[in-house]
Design an enzyme around this catalytic site. Sequence first.
Site, PDB file in Angstrom:
ATOM      1  CB  THR A 266     -24.609 -33.587   4.226  1.00  0.00           C
ATOM      2  OG1 THR A 266     -23.786 -32.861   3.342  1.00  0.00           O
ATOM      3  CG2 THR A 266     -25.995 -33.672   3.592  1.00  0.00           C
ATOM      4  CG  ASP A 267     -21.445 -29.115   3.865  1.00  0.00           C
ATOM      5  OD1 ASP A 267     -21.716 -30.131   3.187  1.00  0.00           O
ATOM      6  OD2 ASP A 267     -20.329 -28.537   3.796  1.00  0.00           O
ATOM      7  CD  GLU A 268     -22.873 -32.675  -0.548  1.00  0.00           C
ATOM      8  OE1 GLU A 268     -23.536 -32.873  -1.574  1.00  0.00           O
ATOM      9  OE2 GLU A 268     -21.837 -33.299  -0.282  1.00  0.00           O
TER      10      GLU A 268
ATOM     11  CE1 TYR B  38     -25.946 -37.899   0.771  1.00  0.00           C
ATOM     12  CE2 TYR B  38     -24.876 -35.816   0.250  1.00  0.00           C
ATOM     13  CZ  TYR B  38     -25.115 -36.858   1.142  1.00  0.00           C
ATOM     14  OH  TYR B  38     -24.532 -36.849   2.394  1.00  0.00           O
TER      15      TYR B  38
ATOM     16  CE  LYS C 284     -27.873 -37.134   5.075  1.00  0.00           C
ATOM     17  NZ  LYS C 284     -27.814 -38.295   6.014  1.00  0.00           N
TER      18      LYS C 284
HETATM   19  P1  NAD Z   1     -21.026 -44.344   3.529  1.00  0.00           P
HETATM   20  O1  NAD Z   1     -21.660 -44.401   2.182  1.00  0.00           O
HETATM   21  O2  NAD Z   1     -19.571 -44.596   3.679  1.00  0.00           O
HETATM   22  O3  NAD Z   1     -21.758 -45.392   4.500  1.00  0.00           O
HETATM   23  C1  NAD Z   1     -23.153 -45.549   4.520  1.00  0.00           C
HETATM   24  C2  NAD Z   1     -23.469 -46.839   5.276  1.00  0.00           C
HETATM   25  O4  NAD Z   1     -24.890 -47.004   5.298  1.00  0.00           O
HETATM   26  C3  NAD Z   1     -22.893 -48.106   4.616  1.00  0.00           C
HETATM   27  O5  NAD Z   1     -22.303 -48.947   5.594  1.00  0.00           O
HETATM   28  C4  NAD Z   1     -24.115 -48.778   3.984  1.00  0.00           C
HETATM   29  O6  NAD Z   1     -24.006 -50.200   3.935  1.00  0.00           O
HETATM   30  C5  NAD Z   1     -25.219 -48.332   4.944  1.00  0.00           C
HETATM   31  N1  NAD Z   1     -26.531 -48.336   4.280  1.00  0.00           N
HETATM   32  C6  NAD Z   1     -26.847 -47.779   3.080  1.00  0.00           C
HETATM   33  N2  NAD Z   1     -28.138 -48.012   2.791  1.00  0.00           N
HETATM   34  C7  NAD Z   1     -28.657 -48.704   3.844  1.00  0.00           C
HETATM   35  C8  NAD Z   1     -29.942 -49.216   4.136  1.00  0.00           C
HETATM   36  N3  NAD Z   1     -30.957 -49.076   3.278  1.00  0.00           N
HETATM   37  N4  NAD Z   1     -30.137 -49.857   5.307  1.00  0.00           N
HETATM   38  C9  NAD Z   1     -29.113 -50.010   6.192  1.00  0.00           C
HETATM   39  N5  NAD Z   1     -27.852 -49.552   5.953  1.00  0.00           N
HETATM   40  C10 NAD Z   1     -27.639 -48.913   4.791  1.00  0.00           C
HETATM   41  O7  NAD Z   1     -21.431 -42.937   4.123  1.00  0.00           O
HETATM   42  P2  NAD Z   1     -20.622 -41.971   5.098  1.00  0.00           P
HETATM   43  O8  NAD Z   1     -19.724 -41.119   4.291  1.00  0.00           O
HETATM   44  O9  NAD Z   1     -20.077 -42.765   6.219  1.00  0.00           O
HETATM   45  O10 NAD Z   1     -21.804 -41.050   5.622  1.00  0.00           O
HETATM   46  C11 NAD Z   1     -22.532 -41.380   6.805  1.00  0.00           C
HETATM   47  C12 NAD Z   1     -23.581 -40.312   7.057  1.00  0.00           C
HETATM   48  O11 NAD Z   1     -22.952 -39.051   7.223  1.00  0.00           O
HETATM   49  C13 NAD Z   1     -24.567 -40.150   5.887  1.00  0.00           C
HETATM   50  O12 NAD Z   1     -25.846 -39.949   6.423  1.00  0.00           O
HETATM   51  C14 NAD Z   1     -24.057 -38.918   5.153  1.00  0.00           C
HETATM   52  O13 NAD Z   1     -25.123 -38.251   4.524  1.00  0.00           O
HETATM   53  C15 NAD Z   1     -23.493 -38.104   6.298  1.00  0.00           C
HETATM   54  N6  NAD Z   1     -22.387 -37.184   5.939  1.00  0.00           N
HETATM   55  C16 NAD Z   1     -21.310 -37.639   5.218  1.00  0.00           C
HETATM   56  C17 NAD Z   1     -20.265 -36.757   4.924  1.00  0.00           C
HETATM   57  C18 NAD Z   1     -19.033 -37.219   4.176  1.00  0.00           C
HETATM   58  O14 NAD Z   1     -18.168 -36.393   3.848  1.00  0.00           O
HETATM   59  N7  NAD Z   1     -18.861 -38.501   3.897  1.00  0.00           N
HETATM   60  C19 NAD Z   1     -20.326 -35.427   5.343  1.00  0.00           C
HETATM   61  C20 NAD Z   1     -21.450 -35.006   6.070  1.00  0.00           C
HETATM   62  C21 NAD Z   1     -22.463 -35.897   6.371  1.00  0.00           C
HETATM   63  P1  TYD Z   2     -16.995 -35.819  -3.506  1.00  0.00           P
HETATM   64  O1  TYD Z   2     -15.841 -36.464  -2.797  1.00  0.00           O
HETATM   65  O2  TYD Z   2     -17.862 -36.653  -4.382  1.00  0.00           O
HETATM   66  O3  TYD Z   2     -17.860 -35.096  -2.371  1.00  0.00           O
HETATM   67  P2  TYD Z   2     -19.113 -34.053  -2.524  1.00  0.00           P
HETATM   68  O4  TYD Z   2     -19.604 -34.055  -3.906  1.00  0.00           O
HETATM   69  O5  TYD Z   2     -20.096 -34.645  -1.575  1.00  0.00           O
HETATM   70  O6  TYD Z   2     -18.572 -32.729  -2.086  1.00  0.00           O
HETATM   71  O7  TYD Z   2     -16.442 -34.620  -4.378  1.00  0.00           O
HETATM   72  C1  TYD Z   2     -15.668 -33.585  -3.801  1.00  0.00           C
HETATM   73  C2  TYD Z   2     -15.383 -32.583  -4.885  1.00  0.00           C
HETATM   74  O8  TYD Z   2     -14.526 -33.175  -5.866  1.00  0.00           O
HETATM   75  C3  TYD Z   2     -16.626 -32.138  -5.638  1.00  0.00           C
HETATM   76  O9  TYD Z   2     -16.466 -30.749  -6.011  1.00  0.00           O
HETATM   77  C4  TYD Z   2     -16.620 -32.997  -6.895  1.00  0.00           C
HETATM   78  C5  TYD Z   2     -15.138 -33.176  -7.163  1.00  0.00           C
HETATM   79  N1  TYD Z   2     -14.747 -34.455  -7.825  1.00  0.00           N
HETATM   80  C6  TYD Z   2     -13.907 -34.441  -8.937  1.00  0.00           C
HETATM   81  O10 TYD Z   2     -13.476 -33.373  -9.405  1.00  0.00           O
HETATM   82  N2  TYD Z   2     -13.552 -35.639  -9.495  1.00  0.00           N
HETATM   83  C7  TYD Z   2     -14.006 -36.826  -9.017  1.00  0.00           C
HETATM   84  O11 TYD Z   2     -13.660 -37.895  -9.605  1.00  0.00           O
HETATM   85  C8  TYD Z   2     -14.861 -36.832  -7.864  1.00  0.00           C
HETATM   86  C9  TYD Z   2     -15.391 -38.123  -7.295  1.00  0.00           C
HETATM   87  C10 TYD Z   2     -15.200 -35.617  -7.295  1.00  0.00           C
END
Ligand code: NAD
Ligand code: TYD
Length: 352
Positions: free
Chosen positions: A132-134, A157, A161
């Site tokens: 992630t970019d975070e 988080y 990561k």
């Molecule tokens: P998500 O939370 O939707 O899915 C995570 C999946 O991992 C789920 O299916 C869960 O059951 C599985 N999981 C969790 N713990 C586990 C464990 N201990 N063993 C096996 N499986 C397990 O997450 P996502 O949004 O699909 O993100 C996927 C990846 O991409 C993550 O590594 C996240 O850090 C990264 N990422 C997400 C975003 C975003 O915007 N969602 C952006 C950048 C990077």
């Molecule tokens: P989120 O979807 O949790 O992603 P991330 O924290 O990984 O960027 O949140 C996106 C943005 O929205 C973040 O600035 C937090 C804000 N946010 C709210 O204002 N209200 C909410 O209920 C949630 C879940 C997030």
Amino acid sequence: MNKKILITGGAGFIGSHVLHLMVPKYPDYQFVNLDALTYAGNLENLKAIEHLPNYQFVKGDITDADFINNLFEKEAFDGVIHLAAESHVDRSILSPMDFIFTNIVGTVNLLNAAKKTWSGQFEGKRFYLVSTDEVYGTLGKTGLFTEETPYDPRSPYSASKASADHLVRAYWHTYHMPVILSNCSNNYGSYQFPEKLLPLAINNIKHNKTIPIYGDGKYTRDWLWVKDHAEAIDLIYHEGKTAETYNIGGHNEWQNIDLIHLLCEIMDEKLDRPKGSSAKLITFVKDRAGHDRRYAIDASKIKRELGWQPSLQFAEGLRKTVDWYLDNEQWLENVTSGNYKSYYNQQYAERT
Ligand code: NAD
Ligand code: TYD
């Protein structure tokens, strides 16, 4: 020779899109989806591809080293695309240890199992960590995260990561494990669990519930359509350079409050409600602890070296996303039954 690829976290949001893309696209590969099916994992997300002969699901937890070692020994994977993670910042504030176990220990378990089965024979092998970019921390009003930006994670988080990223790179430097990484901005689209901002707001508007906006709402995120992220992951897995990192982003920055106003306009139209009715649900609530002010990605390296760029304009992507959530009422009901309610109450009760 056919390839066998382990996808971890394939029942989650991004993982399911990666499988939707890659399983039909590469019929000569075998895909094993390993997922613990936590609250965020849902096999319903995979209905469209689960019947394909080159797809197999294995339920298991990446924190269980014995289980992971046995799986690698049995399956002899050629590659790993590692997406499984605890992924929600607010949950990491409530309960950091789950993030330490899954995101750090789980990643090391996978690295160790790959190292053991590949035992120095790295030809044709690849370990890809989706990150992630975070990890880069927070930006001021200007500037972008590049691949050279120093790490400065600020939530449990992002710190977990960042640790995983460091460990993956350490296995390259120490053991020559052929690794590759990408760091992506906020994704949006279908199958996202409604704890994240956009699906949570869509669900709340639909049910005429308030839309919680943290702090002043001027926090900025760079939004990318999840299918574009899946395309980038496929490209990096196949064509990226070993030991390199690629930033992925949408060139699409929005302050949360502006994003939610746009969403409200679309929801009024789609639900056939009078203009302005969804926006009345906007409620400013107590801020997130340690809330990062702004994320924005410089994605010029992946464009220059691999020719990737986002395919979709945001206004179109947001409309498609709203349509999907409104058309998939049963999916939304299923994932918001049970534990979702207790999480929601704990997370939002004290905020208002
Ligand atoms: P998500 O939370 O939707 O899915 C995570 C999946 O991992 C789920 O299916 C869960 O059951 C599985 N999981 C969790 N713990 C586990 C464990 N201990 N063993 C096996 N499986 C397990 O997450 P996502 O949004 O699909 O993100 C996927 C990846 O991409 C993550 O590594 C996240 O850090 C990264 N990422 C997400 C975003 C975003 O915007 N969602 C952006 C950048 C990077
Ligand atoms: P989120 O979807 O949790 O992603 P991330 O924290 O990984 O960027 O949140 C996106 C943005 O929205 C973040 O600035 C937090 C804000 N946010 C709210 O204002 N209200 C909410 O209920 C949630 C879940 C997030």
